[in-house]
Design an enzyme around this catalytic site. Structure first.
Site, PDB file in Angstrom:
ATOM      1  N   GLY A  55       0.832  -1.194   0.000  1.00 11.47           N
ATOM      2  CA  GLY A  55       0.000   0.000   0.000  1.00 11.47           C
ATOM      3  C   GLY A  55       0.859   1.232   0.000  1.00 11.47           C
ATOM      4  CB  CYS A  82       5.237  -4.150  -0.043  1.00 16.61           C
ATOM      5  SG  CYS A  82       6.052  -2.601  -0.387  1.00 16.61           S
ATOM      6  CE1 TYR A  83       1.589   0.846   5.941  1.00 17.12           C
ATOM      7  CE2 TYR A  83      -0.098  -0.874   5.809  1.00 17.12           C
ATOM      8  CZ  TYR A  83       0.412   0.265   6.408  1.00 17.12           C
ATOM      9  OH  TYR A  83      -0.231   0.829   7.476  1.00 17.12           O
ATOM     10  CG  HIS A 169       5.324  -5.734  -5.039  1.00 19.22           C
ATOM     11  ND1 HIS A 169       4.098  -5.564  -4.443  1.00 19.22           N
ATOM     12  CD2 HIS A 169       6.078  -4.675  -4.665  1.00 19.22           C
ATOM     13  CE1 HIS A 169       4.096  -4.461  -3.750  1.00 19.22           C
ATOM     14  NE2 HIS A 169       5.294  -3.882  -3.862  1.00 19.22           N
ATOM     15  CD  GLU A 171       2.150  -8.326  -5.812  1.00 20.56           C
ATOM     16  OE1 GLU A 171       2.906  -9.134  -5.255  1.00 20.56           O
ATOM     17  OE2 GLU A 171       2.034  -7.149  -5.423  1.00 20.56           O
ATOM     18  CB  SER A 223     -24.584  -4.407 -23.441  1.00 21.40           C
ATOM     19  OG  SER A 223     -23.502  -5.211 -23.015  1.00 21.40           O
ATOM     20  N   GLY A 224     -24.323  -7.056 -25.531  1.00 23.82           N
ATOM     21  CA  GLY A 224     -23.382  -7.604 -26.508  1.00 23.82           C
ATOM     22  C   GLY A 224     -21.984  -7.660 -25.936  1.00 23.82           C
ATOM     23  N   GLY A 225     -21.773  -7.064 -24.762  1.00 20.20           N
ATOM     24  CA  GLY A 225     -20.472  -7.132 -24.098  1.00 20.20           C
ATOM     25  C   GLY A 225     -20.303  -8.499 -23.436  1.00 20.20           C
ATOM     26  CB  VAL A 226     -17.253 -10.225 -22.124  1.00 16.54           C
ATOM     27  CG1 VAL A 226     -16.901 -11.633 -21.749  1.00 16.54           C
ATOM     28  CG2 VAL A 226     -16.410  -9.736 -23.258  1.00 16.54           C
ATOM     29  CG  ASP A 227     -18.454  -8.285 -17.897  1.00 15.64           C
ATOM     30  OD1 ASP A 227     -17.638  -9.152 -18.252  1.00 15.64           O
ATOM     31  OD2 ASP A 227     -18.133  -7.156 -17.495  1.00 15.64           O
ATOM     32  CB  SER A 228     -24.637  -8.261 -20.272  1.00 18.70           C
ATOM     33  OG  SER A 228     -24.366  -8.006 -21.620  1.00 18.70           O
ATOM     34  CB  SER A 229     -22.560 -12.217 -23.606  1.00 12.20           C
ATOM     35  OG  SER A 229     -22.709 -11.078 -24.400  1.00 12.20           O
ATOM     36  CE  LYS A 367     -14.299  -7.772 -19.455  1.00  9.27           C
ATOM     37  NZ  LYS A 367     -15.508  -6.973 -19.220  1.00  9.27           N
TER      38      LYS A 367
END
Ligand code: XMP
Length: 511
Positions: A55, A82-83, A169, A171, A223-229, A367
């Site tokens: 952080g 780290c922090y 880090h 990650e 909407s045609g976007g990935v999430d709503s599809s 995502k």
């Protein structure tokens, strides 16, 4: 079945979501929670391990974020990054010092590979360091497990209690074998078995949605976007024809996009789909509007009106389906930074629709996990890997007043650009690319004729988070081909320019 869980205490670092994703990549489910989560809540969640993130704060700051110190009495393994390592040090009685200079960059770190955290590592490894404060004296019961010349205690452990701290880090991709540090923490120290898999997520989700919704009715704005599809297909697999999807086609989508959405959902999946074609209605509302924020507002509101009208025809539904994903949940829960653009998300929550409950089947997924579920469900790759497309669509890619003619010019130019990017095999490495219709007209010559026509700008950005990004160094030959095709094939365009501004200072969209 309840999955094994790793809790990630969020101290405000920029890589927090990344830590959660890395843990899931190692097949262990993870959740990001606020740093001040109560001890009761932690007990309730019963995690196998806890990670403190980095952080921007310093443990010396008056208001620096601190977790409840009783967390160290729970008998749960903890890794401080780290922090997080510095905070662990201070709470457990060690000493943190302030350096005069910040250390930043990939650093060769000497490591003790007898430590479980570094099992199967060589004796040195390159990790990304990014810090000012450092651990001067370890808390009692700890020993040093890694060091660099400027940070002698860059790693520490208390093996009996399963407490570990690292200054670097693991990650980020810049850290060599970083993922193995995380894996060792999960498997060697927390004794996880690794029971999290995206493919089993889809199966279990469909089953639980079926049990929850039964014979009741659900409504989804597509909407045609990935999430709503992906959300819609999950629901469809669970409740079939009891799901109705409303697809508001505002006419501001890319070339052929409306038909592609209809093809997939109606023909391929046989979903109850209502497509509302209302281009004229939107164009009328947008007539003469040049202010980008006003455009967004009009489109957002009109979208809601149309959705409302259609939903009314269906009557009361039991559930409203939302494509909310995990980063939305984390960001809205932990407070967002200042708003540069209002980002009206078409498909956002219509609070007037008559429904009893919201279902958000993707609210625990990142995502890339949503994409994996999408492929698993048989959604075509071009839809699953579709680049982000703003809710207000092409309206914010036509600078100034929007007309049908301009819309057609932009659709054609944009489609050529996308086609050539795909032909050159660049579509997976450039994260967002599109054409913009500027409101600049300039003089050109075609054959022997003088022309006075529009300028198309091309935009292509490489980014992971869309909050910052760099302009893509597309090869000149590709740009040349795109330019020549656009001026030859699209009427009323006689000039093509390439936007070589990164974000910041520019934004990705032009409006
Ligand atoms: P900017 O232009 O702010 O864009 O750098 C960052 C990302 O957000 C998308 N964007 C939007 N998405 N509604 C949306 O749903 C909007 O009004 C909107 N404006 C920008 C943009 O495409 C990029 O991915």
């Amino acid at each position: 079945m309840k999955n094994e869980l790793i809790l990630i205490l969020d101290f405000g670092g920029q890589y927090n979501q990344l830590i959660a994703r890395r843990v899931r990549e190692c097949n262990v489910y993870s959740e990001v929670v606020p740093f001040d989560i109560s001890i009761e809540k932690i007990k309730e969640k019963n995690p196998k391990g806890i990670i403190f993130t980095g952080g921007p704060a310093s443990v010396f700051g008056k208001d620096s974020p601190k977790c409840n110190s009783k967390i160290f009495n729970l008998g749960i393994p903890i890794l401080g990054i780290c922090y997080g390592m510095q905070l662990m040090t201070v709470i457990l009685g060690g000493k943190v010092e302030k350096a005069t200079k910040r250390e930043y960059g990939v650093t060769n770190v000497k490591i003790d590979n007898n430590s479980l955290l570094f099992k199967d590592f060589n004796s040195t490894n390159n990790f990304l360091m990014s810090h000012t404060d450092f651990v001067e004296n370890l808390p009692s019961g700890f020993k040093t497990i890694s060091s660099t010349p400027s940070c002698p205690n860059s790693g520490m452990e208390n093996k009996d209690k399963n407490f570990y701290g690292i200054q670097f880090h693991p990650e980020v991709v810049h850290s060599e074998n970083g993922i193995n540090v995380i894996k060792n923490f999960l498997y060697e120290i927390c004794k996880c078995k690794g029971d999290w898999e995206v493919s089993s997520f889809a199966k279990e989700k469909i089953k639980s949605l079926k049990e929850k919704i039964g014979n009741k009715k659900a409504l989804c704005a597509l909407s045609g976007g990935v999430d709503s599809s992906v959300a819609a297909i999950l629901l469809h697999k669970a409740i079939g024809k009891n799901l109705t999807c409303i697809f508001v086609d505002h006419g501001l989508l890319r070339k052929n996009e409306g038909n592609e959405v209809e093809e997939v959902f109606k023909n391929q999946f046989d979903i109850n789909l209502i497509r509302v074609n209302c281009k004229d209605r939107f164009l009328q509302k947008l007539d003469g509007v040049i202010d980008p924020e006003k455009k967004r507002k009009i489109i957002g509101e009109e979208f809601i009106r149309v959705f409302e009208e259609e939903a009314k025809k269906i009557g009361t539904v039991d559930y409203l389906v939302q494509g909310t994903i995990y980063p939305d949940v984390i960001e809205s829960g932990l407070g967002k930074s200042s708003v540069i653009k209002s980002h009206h998300n078409v498909g956002g929550l219509p609070d007037y629709v008559d429904f009893k409950e919201i279902v958000e089947p993707l609210r625990d997924l990142f995502k890339d996990e949503v994409r994996k579920v999408g492929l698993e469900l048989g959604i075509p790759e071009n839809l699953v890997y579709r680049q982000p497309f703003p809710g207000p669509g092409l309206a914010i890619r036509i600078i100034g007043n929007i007309t049908e003619d301009k819309l057609n010019i932009l659709k054609e130019a944009d489609s050529i650009f996308r086609e050539e990017i795909a032909n050159a095999g660049l579509h997976k490495s450039i994260n967002q690319y599109f054409a913009v219709l500027t409101n600049l007209k300039s003089v050109g010559v075609m054959g022997d004729e003088r022309t006075y026509d529009y300028t198309i700008a091309l935009r292509a950005i490489e980014t992971t988070d869309f909050m910052t990004g760099v302009w893509s160094k597309i090869p000149y030959e590709v740009l040349e081909k795109v330019s020549s095709r656009i001026v030859n094939e699209v009427e009323h365009v006689n000039r093509v320019v390439y936007d070589i501004t990164s974000k910041p200072p520019a934004t990705i969209e032009w409006e």
